[in-house]
Write an enzyme that holds these catalytic residues in place. Structure first.
Site: not given
Ligand code: NAD
Length: 260
Positions: A142, A155
């Protein structure tokens, strides 16, 4: 066809980014394995592919479950004769400030993103080495593999961790012609992101439109979401790359939100 007869296991491919990669890989000639929590959901994507003339099989696989991962990869080897590509893509998001983060939620998120990446990598590397024809491992990182955002501690930690894992796979896998790279998308409208918009609006005390404009897309060059197609095309490019020159890297596809 850039991936003709390549066997590709894609985790979390019943939905979102993984599903789009599965559809595009099948169009490029790959034999696609839809690995997801629910066999029913995986079977729906597999059916869509086979009805369009492609080759696909569904596998029920919780990526945090060692036995299920090993059994799933063994079933693929039995059905298709080996594994050429792993896309470790399954993921979730849980948002909260660190001071309120529950340990169970922290562990759950890290287990899916990191234990899942490790277990699927180990099983697929074993199959790739056994097969003797090399392979490619792609991790769904990401922009959060490079940048941080508030409310996303596990995350961001997990997505940074995938870059480290990819570099080790690149070094250990080279002698067996196994390459590893990380794709780092910006925000993509999938169920994972749609769920976050109202949650972030509540957490920051702003409207959902402001979350999109001033949080999610604020630093892009054009105010645009990245699409599942953008990510799928990157995944084709990386898997089809013909040599070991491109390994241990991360590629960001984010409308310029993150520039390396
Ligand atoms: P999504 O919610 O649409 O799909 C995620 C899939 O993963 C679902 O099918 C779900 O069932 C599956 N999954 C969840 N836990 C699993 C488990 N334990 N075992 C097997 N499968 C499991 O989400 P998405 O947006 O397509 O996300 C896919 C990946 O892309 C994730 O790793 C996510 O972090 C990453 N990513 C998403 C975005 C985005 O903006 N959507 C941006 C960057 C990275």
């Amino acid at each position: 066809m850039q991936l003709k007869d390549k066997v590709a296991i894609i985790t979390g491919s019943a939905s979102g980014i993984g599903r789009e990669i599965a559809l595009e890989y099948a169009r490029e000639g790959a034999k696609v394995v839809i690995a997801d929590l629910s066999l029913e959901a995986a079977a729906a994507t597999a059916k869509e592919i086979t009805e369009a003339g492609g080759t696909a099989m569904p596998v029920a696989m919780n990526v945090t479950d060692e036995a299920q991962v090993d059994a799933g990869v063994a079933a693929v080897v039995a059905a298709y004769g080996g594994v050429d590509i792993l896309i470790s893509n399954a993921g979730i998001q849980i948002i909260s400030p660190i001071v309120d983060f529950k340990l169970d939620d922290w562990k759950k998120l890290l287990a899916i993103h990191l234990d899942g990446a490790f277990l699927t990598t180990r099983a697929c590397m074993r199959a790739m080495i056994q097969g003797g024809r090399g392979g490619t491992v792609l991790y769904m990182g990401s922009v959060h593999s490079h940048e941080a955002s508030p409310l996303k501690a596990p995350y961001v930690a997990a997505k940074h961790g995938l870059i480290g894992l990819a570099k080790v796979v690149a070094k250990e896998g080279a002698k067996d012609k196994i390459r590893a790279n990380v794709i780092c998308p910006g925000f993509v409208r999938t169920p994972l992101v749609d769920k976050q918009i109202p949650e972030q609006a509540k957490a920051f005390g702003i409207s959902e439109a402001e979350v999109i404009k001033n949080v999610m897309l604020k630093d892009t060059v054009d105010g645009e979401f990245t699409t599942t197609q953008d990510v799928a095309q990157t995944a084709i490019f990386l898997a089809a790359f013909p040599s070991n020159a491109l390994t241990g890297q991360s590629i960001t596809v984010s409308h310029g939100w993150h520039m390396q």
